[in-house]
Design a protein around this motif. Structure first.
Motif, PDB file in Angstrom:
ATOM      1  N   LEU A  24      18.087   6.299   2.547  1.00  0.00           N
ATOM      2  CA  LEU A  24      18.315   6.286   3.988  1.00  0.00           C
ATOM      3  C   LEU A  24      17.915   7.638   4.564  1.00  0.00           C
ATOM      4  O   LEU A  24      18.420   8.677   4.137  1.00  0.00           O
ATOM      5  CB  LEU A  24      19.787   6.014   4.311  1.00  0.00           C
ATOM      6  N   VAL A  25      16.991   7.633   5.530  1.00  0.00           N
ATOM      7  CA  VAL A  25      16.635   8.836   6.272  1.00  0.00           C
ATOM      8  C   VAL A  25      17.398   8.803   7.592  1.00  0.00           C
ATOM      9  O   VAL A  25      17.336   7.815   8.327  1.00  0.00           O
ATOM     10  CB  VAL A  25      15.117   8.911   6.531  1.00  0.00           C
ATOM     11  N   VAL A  26      18.126   9.880   7.881  1.00  0.00           N
ATOM     12  CA  VAL A  26      18.949   9.935   9.087  1.00  0.00           C
ATOM     13  C   VAL A  26      18.328  10.902  10.087  1.00  0.00           C
ATOM     14  O   VAL A  26      17.997  12.039   9.748  1.00  0.00           O
ATOM     15  CB  VAL A  26      20.388  10.377   8.751  1.00  0.00           C
ATOM     16  N   SER A  27      18.183  10.435  11.328  1.00  0.00           N
ATOM     17  CA  SER A  27      17.598  11.254  12.387  1.00  0.00           C
ATOM     18  C   SER A  27      18.427  11.069  13.652  1.00  0.00           C
ATOM     19  O   SER A  27      18.078  10.293  14.538  1.00  0.00           O
ATOM     20  CB  SER A  27      16.138  10.840  12.626  1.00  0.00           C
ATOM     21  N   TYR A  90      16.284   1.053  11.022  1.00  0.00           N
ATOM     22  CA  TYR A  90      15.035   0.378  10.674  1.00  0.00           C
ATOM     23  C   TYR A  90      14.927   0.235   9.158  1.00  0.00           C
ATOM     24  O   TYR A  90      15.373   1.103   8.402  1.00  0.00           O
ATOM     25  CB  TYR A  90      13.827   1.188  11.141  1.00  0.00           C
ATOM     26  N   ARG A  91      14.272  -0.833   8.734  1.00  0.00           N
ATOM     27  CA  ARG A  91      13.820  -0.954   7.353  1.00  0.00           C
ATOM     28  C   ARG A  91      12.324  -0.671   7.369  1.00  0.00           C
ATOM     29  O   ARG A  91      11.553  -1.378   8.024  1.00  0.00           O
ATOM     30  CB  ARG A  91      14.106  -2.328   6.788  1.00  0.00           C
ATOM     31  N   VAL A  92      11.920   0.377   6.668  1.00  0.00           N
ATOM     32  CA  VAL A  92      10.546   0.871   6.708  1.00  0.00           C
ATOM     33  C   VAL A  92       9.928   0.705   5.323  1.00  0.00           C
ATOM     34  O   VAL A  92      10.620   0.801   4.309  1.00  0.00           O
ATOM     35  CB  VAL A  92      10.510   2.356   7.140  1.00  0.00           C
ATOM     36  N   THR A  93       8.621   0.483   5.278  1.00  0.00           N
ATOM     37  CA  THR A  93       7.906   0.358   4.011  1.00  0.00           C
ATOM     38  C   THR A  93       6.992   1.557   3.828  1.00  0.00           C
ATOM     39  O   THR A  93       6.171   1.855   4.708  1.00  0.00           O
ATOM     40  CB  THR A  93       7.071  -0.933   3.980  1.00  0.00           C
ATOM     41  N   ASP A  94       7.127   2.282   2.714  1.00  0.00           N
ATOM     42  CA  ASP A  94       6.308   3.477   2.504  1.00  0.00           C
ATOM     43  C   ASP A  94       4.887   3.097   2.077  1.00  0.00           C
ATOM     44  O   ASP A  94       4.533   1.910   1.989  1.00  0.00           O
ATOM     45  CB  ASP A  94       6.981   4.443   1.518  1.00  0.00           C
ATOM     46  N   ALA A  95       4.054   4.107   1.814  1.00  0.00           N
ATOM     47  CA  ALA A  95       2.638   3.864   1.524  1.00  0.00           C
ATOM     48  C   ALA A  95       2.420   3.074   0.244  1.00  0.00           C
ATOM     49  O   ALA A  95       1.357   2.462   0.055  1.00  0.00           O
ATOM     50  CB  ALA A  95       1.898   5.201   1.451  1.00  0.00           C
ATOM     51  N   ASP A  96       3.403   3.066  -0.654  1.00  0.00           N
ATOM     52  CA  ASP A  96       3.295   2.300  -1.897  1.00  0.00           C
ATOM     53  C   ASP A  96       3.948   0.926  -1.801  1.00  0.00           C
ATOM     54  O   ASP A  96       4.028   0.194  -2.794  1.00  0.00           O
ATOM     55  CB  ASP A  96       3.935   3.075  -3.060  1.00  0.00           C
ATOM     56  N   GLY A  97       4.463   0.599  -0.616  1.00  0.00           N
ATOM     57  CA  GLY A  97       5.110  -0.688  -0.434  1.00  0.00           C
ATOM     58  C   GLY A  97       6.586  -0.699  -0.763  1.00  0.00           C
ATOM     59  O   GLY A  97       7.208  -1.771  -0.777  1.00  0.00           O
ATOM     60  N   ASP A  98       7.163   0.466  -1.032  1.00  0.00           N
ATOM     61  CA  ASP A  98       8.597   0.542  -1.340  1.00  0.00           C
ATOM     62  C   ASP A  98       9.402   0.700  -0.051  1.00  0.00           C
ATOM     63  O   ASP A  98       9.056   1.513   0.810  1.00  0.00           O
ATOM     64  CB  ASP A  98       8.876   1.724  -2.266  1.00  0.00           C
ATOM     65  N   PHE A 100      12.584   1.666   2.541  1.00  0.00           N
ATOM     66  CA  PHE A 100      13.676   2.600   2.762  1.00  0.00           C
ATOM     67  C   PHE A 100      14.203   2.356   4.166  1.00  0.00           C
ATOM     68  O   PHE A 100      13.613   1.602   4.950  1.00  0.00           O
ATOM     69  CB  PHE A 100      13.231   4.052   2.571  1.00  0.00           C
ATOM     70  N   PHE A 101      15.321   2.970   4.489  1.00  0.00           N
ATOM     71  CA  PHE A 101      15.921   2.792   5.804  1.00  0.00           C
ATOM     72  C   PHE A 101      15.804   4.080   6.622  1.00  0.00           C
ATOM     73  O   PHE A 101      15.812   5.187   6.080  1.00  0.00           O
ATOM     74  CB  PHE A 101      17.394   2.395   5.679  1.00  0.00           C
ATOM     75  N   LEU A 102      15.688   3.907   7.934  1.00  0.00           N
ATOM     76  CA  LEU A 102      15.625   5.031   8.872  1.00  0.00           C
ATOM     77  C   LEU A 102      16.606   4.765   9.999  1.00  0.00           C
ATOM     78  O   LEU A 102      16.465   3.778  10.729  1.00  0.00           O
ATOM     79  CB  LEU A 102      14.206   5.187   9.419  1.00  0.00           C
ATOM     80  N   LEU A 103      17.597   5.626  10.129  1.00  0.00           N
ATOM     81  CA  LEU A 103      18.574   5.525  11.214  1.00  0.00           C
ATOM     82  C   LEU A 103      18.230   6.581  12.251  1.00  0.00           C
ATOM     83  O   LEU A 103      18.249   7.781  11.953  1.00  0.00           O
ATOM     84  CB  LEU A 103      19.991   5.756  10.676  1.00  0.00           C
ATOM     85  N   THR A 104      17.893   6.151  13.462  1.00  0.00           N
ATOM     86  CA  THR A 104      17.444   7.112  14.466  1.00  0.00           C
ATOM     87  C   THR A 104      17.947   6.732  15.849  1.00  0.00           C
ATOM     88  O   THR A 104      18.115   5.557  16.187  1.00  0.00           O
ATOM     89  CB  THR A 104      15.902   7.213  14.468  1.00  0.00           C
ATOM     90  N   GLY A 105      18.176   7.763  16.646  1.00  0.00           N
ATOM     91  CA  GLY A 105      18.663   7.585  18.006  1.00  0.00           C
ATOM     92  C   GLY A 105      19.388   8.836  18.444  1.00  0.00           C
ATOM     93  O   GLY A 105      19.452   9.831  17.710  1.00  0.00           O
ATOM     94  N   LEU A 125      26.624  -1.824   2.018  1.00  0.00           N
ATOM     95  CA  LEU A 125      26.091  -3.172   2.189  1.00  0.00           C
ATOM     96  C   LEU A 125      24.643  -3.281   1.727  1.00  0.00           C
ATOM     97  O   LEU A 125      24.243  -4.278   1.115  1.00  0.00           O
ATOM     98  CB  LEU A 125      26.192  -3.585   3.660  1.00  0.00           C
ATOM     99  N   LEU A 126      23.860  -2.221   1.983  1.00  0.00           N
ATOM    100  CA  LEU A 126      22.416  -2.265   1.753  1.00  0.00           C
ATOM    101  C   LEU A 126      21.985  -1.567   0.475  1.00  0.00           C
ATOM    102  O   LEU A 126      20.789  -1.405   0.226  1.00  0.00           O
ATOM    103  CB  LEU A 126      21.694  -1.660   2.963  1.00  0.00           C
ATOM    104  N   GLY A 127      22.926  -1.142  -0.332  1.00  0.00           N
ATOM    105  CA  GLY A 127      22.605  -0.579  -1.635  1.00  0.00           C
ATOM    106  C   GLY A 127      21.963   0.797  -1.596  1.00  0.00           C
ATOM    107  O   GLY A 127      21.217   1.166  -2.510  1.00  0.00           O
ATOM    108  N   ILE A 128      22.255   1.576  -0.575  1.00  0.00           N
ATOM    109  CA  ILE A 128      21.653   2.903  -0.427  1.00  0.00           C
ATOM    110  C   ILE A 128      22.307   3.881  -1.400  1.00  0.00           C
ATOM    111  O   ILE A 128      23.532   3.955  -1.500  1.00  0.00           O
ATOM    112  CB  ILE A 128      21.801   3.391   1.027  1.00  0.00           C
TER     113      ILE A 128
END
Length: 312
Positions: A24-27, A90-98, A100-105, A125-128
């Motif tokens: 999870l990336v938090v912003s 957000y659920r985001v897909t990295d350049a390799d198709g893996d 991750f989640f991004l929480l922003t606001g 809930l999301l296995g982070i």
């Protein structure tokens, strides 16, 4: 505490077990983000990678609208648009198709502990397994040297390659910092990076800091995060800064002084620390301009008819 689950709702019919991802990336901003580091980094991720909204928070419960009024557009004889704030996962897909989640606001003004517990519910809930964030802080460093950063973590093993640069300091809190504290108390892994931004660029966009933060997040998480767009933006920004410095002997002298100070510090000599040890030493966004003007006056020399550029 009221039920934290009432602060957010899932925006997908997909079973949460099928959405799981480990990072999870938090912003969520904070009291300072020099160089717009976090904003640039977050925008780059959303512009460069595929993403979908997984959950949204009820910002009406969390924001002080009168403290930071959202923009509205008046068009001739009517109100036409409203920049309604949103806090999204957000659920985001990295350049390799893996994934991750991004929480922003926007950083919530109210109910910090309840928001953090809501985030913790989503983490479970999301296995982070790892939460990570990055932002910019103003420092007395020159833009001509490598961008540094300060790392912190809930477990020292997560940042074993980073040397501590601060001692014990007390600073105004942020929800990001409190989230890291609470995750550490519950035994969760979390890492944060404070990227060092030249204090005279703190109010401007400084893509080099965002690039450094992005690379740090990728390094600790294993995510393959694209850097091309940010790298190109950073290159253009460096050229613009170089032109501005070259056009002013006074600015060039200030940068040269910072370079000498930085190099002396890095050589390990006895020298006043580059690093502010009290948050009062970190200029606010409103103080940067006045501070830099004063710095220029103090470091400029009278015109004696000779060379006015920096001396070796």
């Amino acid at each position: 505490m009221r039920d934290p689950h009432e602060l957010y709702q899932l925006e997908t019919d997909t079973d949460p077990t099928e959405l799981r991802a480990s990072v999870l990336v938090v912003s969520l901003g904070g009291f300072i983000d020099a160089g717009h580091t976090q904003r640039l980094l977050t925008s780059h991720l959303l512009e460069s990678l595929e993403h979908t909204v997984v959950a949204s928070f009820d910002v009406d419960q969390l924001l002080d609208y009168r403290g930071r009024r959202p923009a509205m557009t008046f068009d001739k004889d009517r109100w036409s648009t409203y920049a309604d704030p949103s806090l999204l996962l957000y659920r985001v897909t990295d350049a390799d198709g893996d994934p991750f989640f991004l929480l922003t606001g926007p950083e919530p003004d109210y109910q910090w502990e309840r928001v953090i517990e809501a985030i913790h519910q989503l983490i479970r809930l999301l296995g982070i397994k790892l939460t990570v964030s990055a932002n910019g802080i103003p420092m007395a460093v020159p833009h001509t040297r490598p961008v540094g950063l300060t790392a912190h973590a809930t477990d020292p093993r997560l940042i074993a390659d980073h040397s501590a640069v601060f001692g014990t300091v007390q600073v105004p809190g942020s929800i990001d910092a409190l989230l890291h504290l609470r995750l550490g108390e519950s035994g969760e892994d979390a890492v944060g990076f404070a990227v060092h931004v030249p204090h005279y660029l703190a109010q401007a966009e400084y893509p080099d800091a965002a690039l450094t933060g992005l690379e740090a997040i990728g390094g600790v998480s294993g995510l393959q995060l694209p850097t091309t767009g940010l790298a190109a933006m950073a290159g253009l920004n460096r050229q613009e800064i170089a032109r501005e410095v070259a056009s002013s002997s006074e600015v060039a002298e200030v940068v040269a002084d910072l370079e000498r100070q930085y190099d002396t510090f890095m050589e390990g000599r006895q020298h006043p620390s580059l690093l502010a040890t009290d948050v009062s030493e970190l200029p606010s966004a409103d103080e940067i301009g006045a501070e830099f003007e004063q710095f220029l006056r103090e470091n400029s020399r009278p015109d004696d008819g000779g060379e006015s550029g920096p001396q070796d």
